[in-house]
Design an enzyme around this catalytic site. Structure first.
Site, PDB file in Angstrom:
ATOM      1  N   SER A  77      -9.456 -46.900  10.952  1.00 25.08           N
ATOM      2  CA  SER A  77      -8.846 -46.354   9.737  1.00 25.08           C
ATOM      3  C   SER A  77      -7.356 -46.103   9.940  1.00 25.08           C
ATOM      4  O   SER A  77      -6.966 -45.306  10.800  1.00 25.08           O
ATOM      5  CB  SER A  77      -9.529 -45.045   9.348  1.00 25.08           C
ATOM      6  N   HIS A 132      -9.683 -50.488   7.907  1.00 27.10           N
ATOM      7  CA  HIS A 132     -10.083 -49.580   6.834  1.00 27.10           C
ATOM      8  C   HIS A 132      -8.855 -48.918   6.219  1.00 27.10           C
ATOM      9  O   HIS A 132      -8.056 -48.294   6.932  1.00 27.10           O
ATOM     10  CB  HIS A 132     -11.030 -48.510   7.387  1.00 27.10           C
ATOM     11  N   ASP A 152      -7.612 -46.235   3.469  1.00 30.03           N
ATOM     12  CA  ASP A 152      -7.979 -45.127   2.586  1.00 30.03           C
ATOM     13  C   ASP A 152      -6.954 -44.972   1.477  1.00 30.03           C
ATOM     14  O   ASP A 152      -5.771 -44.715   1.737  1.00 30.03           O
ATOM     15  CB  ASP A 152      -8.066 -43.825   3.379  1.00 30.03           C
ATOM     16  N   MET A 187      -5.957 -42.752  -1.687  1.00 34.69           N
ATOM     17  CA  MET A 187      -6.206 -41.433  -2.279  1.00 34.69           C
ATOM     18  C   MET A 187      -5.156 -41.134  -3.344  1.00 34.69           C
ATOM     19  O   MET A 187      -3.985 -41.468  -3.170  1.00 34.69           O
ATOM     20  CB  MET A 187      -6.167 -40.353  -1.203  1.00 34.69           C
ATOM     21  N   HIS A 215     -11.046 -48.358   0.783  1.00 36.04           N
ATOM     22  CA  HIS A 215     -11.907 -47.270   0.341  1.00 36.04           C
ATOM     23  C   HIS A 215     -11.143 -46.464  -0.712  1.00 36.04           C
ATOM     24  O   HIS A 215     -10.192 -45.749  -0.390  1.00 36.04           O
ATOM     25  CB  HIS A 215     -12.265 -46.394   1.547  1.00 36.04           C
ATOM     26  N   MET A 237     -10.635 -43.580  -2.946  1.00 33.33           N
ATOM     27  CA  MET A 237     -10.952 -42.189  -3.260  1.00 33.33           C
ATOM     28  C   MET A 237     -10.057 -41.775  -4.416  1.00 33.33           C
ATOM     29  O   MET A 237      -9.129 -40.973  -4.265  1.00 33.33           O
ATOM     30  CB  MET A 237     -10.747 -41.325  -2.014  1.00 33.33           C
ATOM     31  N   MET A 242     -20.477 -40.958   3.350  1.00 32.53           N
ATOM     32  CA  MET A 242     -19.426 -40.115   3.907  1.00 32.53           C
ATOM     33  C   MET A 242     -20.050 -39.055   4.817  1.00 32.53           C
ATOM     34  O   MET A 242     -20.973 -38.345   4.399  1.00 32.53           O
ATOM     35  CB  MET A 242     -18.621 -39.437   2.801  1.00 32.53           C
ATOM     36  N   ASP A 301     -18.392 -43.007   7.536  1.00 34.84           N
ATOM     37  CA  ASP A 301     -16.960 -42.703   7.617  1.00 34.84           C
ATOM     38  C   ASP A 301     -16.782 -41.194   7.711  1.00 34.84           C
ATOM     39  O   ASP A 301     -17.195 -40.463   6.813  1.00 34.84           O
ATOM     40  CB  ASP A 301     -16.260 -43.255   6.368  1.00 34.84           C
TER      41      ASP A 301
END
Length: 233
Positions: A8, A31, A33, A35, A64, A66, A135, A173
């Site tokens: 990540s 990965h 993230d 957000m 991913h 979010m 998660m 994760d």
């Protein structure tokens, strides 16, 4: 059924993302993230950074999301270069349509569940997905401690995948490290997101190899994997 390790970049040095991507050569996916400071209380990367990363590395990107309004934004991350896009069940108004749009654009479709969200209401959606993300911390920040209470949920999810005979990857994760990855593999996970356990070491590529070896050995001895092999024969 081979274990996959997805470092990540949330734990990487954001000022050197291209170099940090190269530091984990040999990883299965990178990965990313995303957000938005609404769905989770943090703000990170967006479409332009994903586009840049996709040009800077040959490692496929596992995005991913979010974020709120995942139905609207998920297809744009495929266009930006993501090979896999994960949207949260809690943020998607039309998860089946979104998964199909992701697949239609050429990426793998994945859905994530927060710790408090049960898997059972989504059983009928599983055939629409290529991966399911459980998660194992509350989403929003890296460096959190692994939640052991998620292990039964991972087991239940693996049982549902086996029940329907699906070739569905099961990703975990949050807090994945040398001390927790074997428990996750034994419970049924086969894709592992690791942040500080990779980027917090002096040799991120070696950390990826070590974690993969641990997960592979744990999977080989796991009852769910033995059952899968027996069914395949």
């Amino acid at each position: 059924m081979a274990a996959q390790i997805n470092p990540s970049i949330l734990s990487a040095d954001f000022s050197r993302l291209a170099e940090e991507a190269k530091a984990v050569e040999g990883a299965d996916w990178l990965h990313v993230d995303v957000m938005d400071n609404h769905f989770v209380p943090n703000l990170t990367l967006g479409v332009p950074i994903v586009e840049s990363l996709s040009r800077a590395t040959d490692i496929p990107l596992d995005c991913h999301l979010m974020i709120e309004d995942a139905d609207r934004w998920a297809p744009q991350y495929v266009e930006a270069g993501a090979g896999s896009v994960t949207f949260h069940a809690e943020a998607a108004a039309a998860p089946v349509r979104t998964a199909r749009e992701i697949r239609a654009k050429g990426a793998r479709a994945s859905m994530a569940l927060k710790p408090a969200t049960p898997i059972e209401p989504y059983e009928d959606l599983l055939p629409e997905l290529d991966m399911l993300l459980i998660m194992t911390v509350e989403p929003g920040f890296g460096g959190q401690s692994f939640l052991d209470i998620m292990l039964p949920k991972i087991r239940r999810t693996r049982q549902l995948i086996s029940k329907h005979g699906l070739e569905l990857w099961l990703q975990v994760d949050g807090g994945v490290s040398a001390s927790t990855i074997e428990r996750c593999a034994e419970a049924g996970a086969d894709v592992f997101v690791a942040g500080s356990a990779v980027y917090g070491t002096d040799d991120p590529a070696a950390a990826v190899r070590m974690l993969r070896n641990q997960a592979t050995e744990a999977t080989a001895a796991a009852s769910w994997a033995c059952s899968h092999r027996a069914t395949a024969r």
